[in-house]
Structure formats: structure tokens, C-alpha cells
Design an enzyme around this catalytic site. Sequence first.
Site, mmCIF file in Angstrom:
data_model
loop_
_atom_site.group_PDB
_atom_site.id
_atom_site.type_symbol
_atom_site.label_atom_id
_atom_site.label_comp_id
_atom_site.label_asym_id
_atom_site.label_seq_id
_atom_site.Cartn_x
_atom_site.Cartn_y
_atom_site.Cartn_z
ATOM 1 N N ASP A 13 0.870 -1.169 0.000
ATOM 2 C CA ASP A 13 0.000 0.000 0.000
ATOM 3 C C ASP A 13 0.911 1.225 0.000
ATOM 4 O OD1 ASP A 13 0.986 0.244 2.599
ATOM 5 O OD2 ASP A 13 -0.982 0.483 3.524
ATOM 6 N N CYS A 70 3.016 -3.097 4.047
ATOM 7 C CA CYS A 70 1.876 -2.255 4.414
ATOM 8 C C CYS A 70 2.336 -1.302 5.511
ATOM 9 C CB CYS A 70 0.751 -3.162 4.906
ATOM 10 S SG CYS A 70 -0.733 -2.334 5.490
ATOM 11 N N GLY A 71 1.725 -0.155 5.572
ATOM 12 C CA GLY A 71 2.082 0.811 6.613
ATOM 13 C C GLY A 71 1.956 0.234 8.009
ATOM 14 N N GLY A 73 0.530 -3.168 8.439
ATOM 15 C CA GLY A 73 0.583 -4.624 8.324
ATOM 16 C C GLY A 73 -0.728 -5.303 8.643
ATOM 17 N N GLY A 75 -4.181 -4.607 7.809
ATOM 18 C CA GLY A 75 -5.126 -4.853 6.732
ATOM 19 C C GLY A 75 -4.569 -5.775 5.672
#
Length: 86
Positions: A13, A70-71, A73, A75
Site C-alpha cells: 500500500d 503495508c504501513g 501490516g 489490513g
Amino acid sequence: MFDKQQIIPVACDHGGYEMKQYLLEKLGTLGYKIKDMGTYSEESVDYPDFIHPLASAIHNGDHKIGIILCGSGNGAQMTANKYSNV
């Protein structure tokens, strides 16, 4: 040992974009074959748009492994874990 001829898909993301770019460079330098599955900037995105295709490709046997960033982790891991072979 992992066969460097196998393609490693990488997806993220917007929060993981900077780390993805770093990994793409480092892994490429080490001779690994990489498939960049997005995102392609730090502009805000919906992470499932990038995580589902990567997780599906692993689940379906198109790739043995992949890297998801992911920023937070949270989601991304919940999305990837919807696929039984991931």
C-alpha cells in the site's frame, strides 16, 4: 535455498511504498527476479487492490512466495490470509 530464477512478486500500500522501492533495488542487485505488483507511488490507495492479486497469484500456484508490505501490516495480512495457500 531459493532459486533466483523464480519470480518474486512484491505488492504494497502507500505506507509500504518506500520500503518496497528499497527492496526492489536490493533484491535486483542480488540477482533476484522481481515482479512489481504496485502500488507505484506514495499516493493514498486501497491496499486490497494490490494485495488481492498477489495473494491470489500465490494461492493459484503462479508464484511460490511473495512479499507484501503495508504501513501497519494489519489490513494487508488480513487480506492475504483470506487465501488458504498463503
